[in-house]
Write an enzyme that holds these catalytic residues in place. Structure first.
Site, PDB file in Angstrom:
ATOM      1  N   GLU A 240     -81.579  90.554  79.974  1.00 52.48           N
ATOM      2  CA  GLU A 240     -80.374  91.682  80.369  1.00 52.48           C
ATOM      3  C   GLU A 240     -80.681  92.909  79.683  1.00 52.48           C
ATOM      4  O   GLU A 240     -80.745  92.833  78.484  1.00 52.48           O
ATOM      5  CB  GLU A 240     -78.886  90.968  79.890  1.00 52.48           C
ATOM      6  CG  GLU A 240     -78.437  89.744  80.795  1.00 52.48           C
ATOM      7  CD  GLU A 240     -77.257  89.327  80.536  1.00 52.48           C
ATOM      8  OE1 GLU A 240     -76.563  89.608  79.464  1.00 52.48           O
ATOM      9  OE2 GLU A 240     -76.630  88.865  81.400  1.00 52.48           O
TER      10      GLU A 240
ATOM     11  N   GLN B 227     -76.331  78.423  82.025  1.00 48.07           N
ATOM     12  CA  GLN B 227     -74.970  78.962  82.021  1.00 48.07           C
ATOM     13  C   GLN B 227     -73.874  78.572  83.109  1.00 48.07           C
ATOM     14  O   GLN B 227     -72.866  78.152  82.908  1.00 48.07           O
ATOM     15  CB  GLN B 227     -75.259  80.632  82.079  1.00 48.07           C
ATOM     16  CG  GLN B 227     -73.844  81.360  82.001  1.00 48.07           C
ATOM     17  CD  GLN B 227     -73.950  82.869  81.775  1.00 48.07           C
ATOM     18  OE1 GLN B 227     -75.253  83.510  81.483  1.00 48.07           O
ATOM     19  NE2 GLN B 227     -72.920  83.496  81.896  1.00 48.07           N
TER      20      GLN B 227
ATOM     21  N   THR C 213     -74.817  94.088  79.999  1.00 44.71           N
ATOM     22  CA  THR C 213     -75.681  94.310  80.870  1.00 44.71           C
ATOM     23  C   THR C 213     -75.523  95.726  81.518  1.00 44.71           C
ATOM     24  O   THR C 213     -74.287  95.776  82.186  1.00 44.71           O
ATOM     25  CB  THR C 213     -75.832  93.605  81.999  1.00 44.71           C
ATOM     26  OG1 THR C 213     -76.362  92.210  81.087  1.00 44.71           O
ATOM     27  CG2 THR C 213     -77.288  93.797  82.813  1.00 44.71           C
TER      28      THR C 213
ATOM     29  N   TYR D 242     -70.789  76.927  81.437  1.00 46.28           N
ATOM     30  CA  TYR D 242     -69.817  78.017  80.816  1.00 46.28           C
ATOM     31  C   TYR D 242     -68.379  78.056  80.826  1.00 46.28           C
ATOM     32  O   TYR D 242     -67.636  78.610  80.372  1.00 46.28           O
ATOM     33  CB  TYR D 242     -70.091  79.202  81.473  1.00 46.28           C
ATOM     34  CG  TYR D 242     -69.618  79.782  82.537  1.00 46.28           C
ATOM     35  CD1 TYR D 242     -69.914  79.318  83.709  1.00 46.28           C
ATOM     36  CD2 TYR D 242     -68.723  80.788  82.654  1.00 46.28           C
ATOM     37  CE1 TYR D 242     -69.352  79.851  85.006  1.00 46.28           C
ATOM     38  CE2 TYR D 242     -68.090  81.259  83.590  1.00 46.28           C
ATOM     39  CZ  TYR D 242     -68.456  80.494  85.061  1.00 46.28           C
ATOM     40  OH  TYR D 242     -67.830  81.164  85.916  1.00 46.28           O
TER      41      TYR D 242
ATOM     42  N   LYS E  28     -77.482  81.407  76.284  1.00 47.29           N
ATOM     43  CA  LYS E  28     -77.639  82.664  75.555  1.00 47.29           C
ATOM     44  C   LYS E  28     -78.454  82.738  74.164  1.00 47.29           C
ATOM     45  O   LYS E  28     -79.019  83.764  73.706  1.00 47.29           O
ATOM     46  CB  LYS E  28     -76.452  83.489  75.284  1.00 47.29           C
ATOM     47  CG  LYS E  28     -75.699  83.867  76.525  1.00 47.29           C
ATOM     48  CD  LYS E  28     -76.440  84.813  77.340  1.00 47.29           C
ATOM     49  CE  LYS E  28     -75.688  85.844  77.942  1.00 47.29           C
ATOM     50  NZ  LYS E  28     -76.208  86.872  78.396  1.00 47.29           N
TER      51      LYS E  28
ATOM     52  N   HIS F 221     -72.148  95.376  86.763  1.00 43.91           N
ATOM     53  CA  HIS F 221     -72.748  94.126  86.642  1.00 43.91           C
ATOM     54  C   HIS F 221     -71.769  92.930  86.570  1.00 43.91           C
ATOM     55  O   HIS F 221     -71.960  92.004  87.284  1.00 43.91           O
ATOM     56  CB  HIS F 221     -73.303  93.969  84.867  1.00 43.91           C
ATOM     57  CG  HIS F 221     -73.612  92.941  84.710  1.00 43.91           C
ATOM     58  ND1 HIS F 221     -74.813  92.383  85.139  1.00 43.91           N
ATOM     59  CD2 HIS F 221     -73.155  92.042  83.675  1.00 43.91           C
ATOM     60  CE1 HIS F 221     -74.986  90.936  84.471  1.00 43.91           C
ATOM     61  NE2 HIS F 221     -73.880  90.914  83.459  1.00 43.91           N
TER      62      HIS F 221
ATOM     63  N   ARG G 108     -68.152  83.682  92.122  1.00 41.30           N
ATOM     64  CA  ARG G 108     -66.960  83.449  92.604  1.00 41.30           C
ATOM     65  C   ARG G 108     -66.814  84.701  93.849  1.00 41.30           C
ATOM     66  O   ARG G 108     -66.267  85.581  93.680  1.00 41.30           O
ATOM     67  CB  ARG G 108     -65.782  83.724  91.766  1.00 41.30           C
ATOM     68  CG  ARG G 108     -65.784  83.017  90.281  1.00 41.30           C
ATOM     69  CD  ARG G 108     -64.675  83.395  89.528  1.00 41.30           C
ATOM     70  NE  ARG G 108     -64.938  84.942  88.870  1.00 41.30           N
ATOM     71  CZ  ARG G 108     -65.706  85.181  87.943  1.00 41.30           C
ATOM     72  NH1 ARG G 108     -66.306  84.284  87.197  1.00 41.30           N
ATOM     73  NH2 ARG G 108     -66.130  86.424  87.602  1.00 41.30           N
TER      74      ARG G 108
ATOM     75  N   SER H 234     -82.605  86.776  71.435  1.00 41.00           N
ATOM     76  CA  SER H 234     -82.218  88.124  71.828  1.00 41.00           C
ATOM     77  C   SER H 234     -83.026  88.890  71.134  1.00 41.00           C
ATOM     78  O   SER H 234     -83.512  88.830  69.860  1.00 41.00           O
ATOM     79  CB  SER H 234     -80.719  88.246  71.393  1.00 41.00           C
ATOM     80  OG  SER H 234     -80.020  87.125  71.687  1.00 41.00           O
TER      81      SER H 234
ATOM     82  N   TYR I 292     -69.103  93.214  77.968  1.00 39.33           N
ATOM     83  CA  TYR I 292     -69.312  93.230  79.326  1.00 39.33           C
ATOM     84  C   TYR I 292     -69.057  94.537  79.884  1.00 39.33           C
ATOM     85  O   TYR I 292     -68.142  94.384  80.855  1.00 39.33           O
ATOM     86  CB  TYR I 292     -68.659  91.978  79.851  1.00 39.33           C
ATOM     87  CG  TYR I 292     -68.655  91.194  80.929  1.00 39.33           C
ATOM     88  CD1 TYR I 292     -69.936  90.786  81.374  1.00 39.33           C
ATOM     89  CD2 TYR I 292     -67.554  90.735  81.780  1.00 39.33           C
ATOM     90  CE1 TYR I 292     -70.124  90.152  82.520  1.00 39.33           C
ATOM     91  CE2 TYR I 292     -67.683  90.252  82.891  1.00 39.33           C
ATOM     92  CZ  TYR I 292     -69.023  89.835  83.159  1.00 39.33           C
ATOM     93  OH  TYR I 292     -69.312  88.733  84.259  1.00 39.33           O
TER      94      TYR I 292
END
Lengths: 437, 437
Positions: free
Chosen positions: B210, B251, B370, B255, B264, B145, B154, B268, B140
């Site tokens: 992504e 998600q 991403t 999550y 996810k 991102h 949030r 992929s 991440y």
């Protein structure tokens, strides 16, 4: 529909006399699979089936050419150096081999003399992982565990709103899963004390075990093909006992927003034997959802799941410290629980996992999540037993623990028993914590 | 220490003339690896190396017995049906094979005639995954991102306190990773609208791509042996372009607290060619940490990492809808970014991942996360481009998108270019969304 067949008959006895002991983990009604070789050698690992205190070497059994048809196909696959091919064959083949083994091991079986030549004493063997675990997913199916842990992390909001709707799970790490006997060094990493301004680096201070079942997938599904709940158990080969070690202080600092990572992937340990779903048929039990709770969505609901979706598998945890070992103290049992408390069934886990089209491969594993029961004594982790590290538990030699210390050996067992059926044991998974490197 | 050697010389030209085109993805300075076979056949997959618009069949090359020593050992391994063995050999062997291939393909090479017999046109081949990906971890690493997505989930607390200390990552699913050309059905699952009392079930409404790099591990490490940052890149075989599809509405509901799961693991997609770390040497760049931000902990810090830990890999995303295809419209480029914006380097990801003793196996893959850049136009997902679905982007034929619709084809590319060095291309990863089943 009853799943009980002639292989579950309590009156069956084996010509392997140790299998007829009522306390034995591996009576003729069990017949679990593992990968083994003679201890201390570099022999190739091969499939084996436990019977009493012995193991049938499936390579040798295959060479005897006793079985035919589906049982022969299954036996040849199960004798390979991993069980993946066998697991991928599906229920019809698993059942055929189980029935053939049951018949061949019964008292009075014609082939006793030949099959005796394929036996090796369990005391003389060592294990590898039973299969190549491609992907491992850990669920979170004990509402007691989720509530207890949630109340430590979020006192005002212990159980999140999705818990009663979604079988919560997350992806784990396969490479660090090993078989009983695994040792590992206490993990190091970043932690942040609640009153600290910045994190610090060092050995984990809140090392914990998690008492789980491991659930092995057999036949897979193609990407895009969801597995309906009515068909879910046809994909479940069997079960083991599983210790999903956890570094609680690492987890608290790292897990937001994408979940546990280094807190989990330093080691995870499985018991060597896979007890098949079929062997557990007598221990199926009804699954209910409290009427005040949301009932499952349609894709997670079936009559069979209500009737016999749960499994009454008992489990316990013992700890033996280094001092206890050196002084000859037996391990102390610190908790006992049962998988029947699970808020979600195995079929619901399988169906939920694939409802988006995700594909399983033979040998993939699901963790049940920590199987804490409704009372404090049934807590499946030290985090819960010590109430977040605030209370120490006392072991039989007077030593105390809130979390694990170096040299601690953790032993977990699983078993099923009830009147009218043979006791089925899982054996044990044990592993020792080494000092940080 | 310069990582540049004779294989990077811009003046090298190949007797494969298409490789000498300045726009070509695969000049003699690149030499990426894949697994391929002749299109539409059931031939065995085998290793191949791209040169211009051709591929060298490594099985055929191996049969020529031209290479010797480490290059021969490496070639034999790289000709297998997966690249795992080759990847596990380590840097010395990767470099030896690269140098031998570079020499053999240069204009004037003695063995040109023989090697010509091992070439096949790229237009005539199809790919498999280049290796068996045992474990896949998604990081991440773009702070742009993380901040943009965090502010949607949030608003008052977009970037969590651990972000600038911990290279945040989580375990992904390997089984559903496939190579460019993968199609998949729109996933179904549980979602809950913000104003709804209870969740509902149905096809994903916020399907997204992504834009990531995939980073392939080469040589592994033993469980318990952390990889020091000074040594981290010796374990990194190479890179691909990676589309880590995401179901945003699934998600949002699932999550908490254990991370993304069914959002996810439905698909992929990787680009077929692995561009080696060595090929990227000219595109190494310095890595800095804003002086107002926390500096990395000691285990994540090294002089080499500061000097040349980052990679300037450019990337873009195009979308071609079904309507665009039927009307002959070219794909529309919707964003462009670079891996140089990453808040953490590849070496830091590797070292952090193993600091607790976690083990890598050859062929394991890391996702970069991403790769959004600092401006809105550099956003690596539709979630960001559409500001959480509130604004639609307009494609070149007038169609609009906030999230992906059925039939949409997403194409991602990666490349490196700068004055004084040959352009290095990654090729592309493309994949089409099918309607929910």
């Amino acid at each position: 529909m009853s799943l009980i067949n002639e292989t579950h008959d309590i009156n069956l006895t084996s010509w392997v006399s140790s299998a007829n002991n009522a306390e034995c983990d591996f009576p003729i009604q069990n017949l679990p699979f593992a990968e083994f070789r003679t201890k201390g050698t570099d022999e190739a690992f091969r499939g084996g089936v436990a019977i009493g205190d012995q193991v049938i070497d499936l390579v040798k059994l295959s060479h005897l050419n006793i079985f035919t048809g589906d049982a022969k196909t299954a036996l040849d696959a199960a004798s390979e150096s991993t069980l993946n091919t066998f697991m991928g064959l599906g229920q019809q083949y698993w059942s055929a081999l189980r029935l053939a083994l049951s018949k061949a091991l019964r008292e009075g079986a014609q082939q006793q003399k030949e099959i005796e030549s394929t036996l090796i004493t369990q005391a003389d063997i060592e294990f590898s992982l039973p299969c190549r675990i491609g992907d491992y997913t850990d669920f979170y199916t004990s509402i007691y565990h989720a509530t207890a842990v949630g109340s430590l992390f979020r006192p005002d909001n212990p159980l999140l709103p999705n818990y009663k709707w979604v079988p919560i799970g997350y992806h784990g790490r396969s490479s660090s899963i090993d078989v009983s006997g695994q040792t590992f060094h206490r993990p190091q990493g970043q932690t942040k004390a609640p009153d600290a301004d910045v994190p610090s680096f060092g050995p984990c201070k809140r090392l914990d075990y998690e008492l789980e079942l491991g659930i092995y997938l057999g036949k897979g599904n193609a990407l895009g093909d969801a597995i309906a709940i009515e068909n879910a158990e046809n994909h479940v080969f069997g079960f083991c006992v599983f210790n999903d070690w956890s570094a609680r202080d690492l987890q608290a600092w790292e897990y937001q927003p994408l979940g546990p990572f280094l807190a989990k992937n330093f080691a995870s340990t499985v018991s060597p034997w896979i007890v098949t779903t079929e062997a557990l048929a007598p221990y199926r039990t009804s699954w209910t959802r409290d009427e005040n709770d949301p009932q499952p969505m349609e894709y997670l609901e079936s009559a069979a799941n209500r009737e016999q979706g749960a499994f009454d598998i008992q489990m316990d945890v013992k700890i033996q410290t280094e001092k206890m070992r050196s002084e000859g103290h037996s391990p102390t049992r610190v908790s006992t629980s049962s998988f029947k408390h699970s808020y979600w069934t195995v079929a619901q886990m399988v169906t939920h996992h694939t409802v988006n089209g995700c594909n399983f491969m033979p040998g993939d594993m699901l963790g049940s999540g920590t199987q804490s029961g409704p009372t404090h004594e049934e807590a499946g982790s030290l985090l819960e037993l010590s109430r977040g590290g605030k209370e120490k538990i006392t072991l039989s030699n007077g030593e105390q623990r809130s979390f694990l210390e170096d040299g601690d050996n953790v032993i977990m067992r699983g078993w099923c028993e009830k009147s009218g059926f043979a006791r089925i044991g899982f054996g044990s998974v044990e592993s020792t914590v080494l000092a940080a490197k």
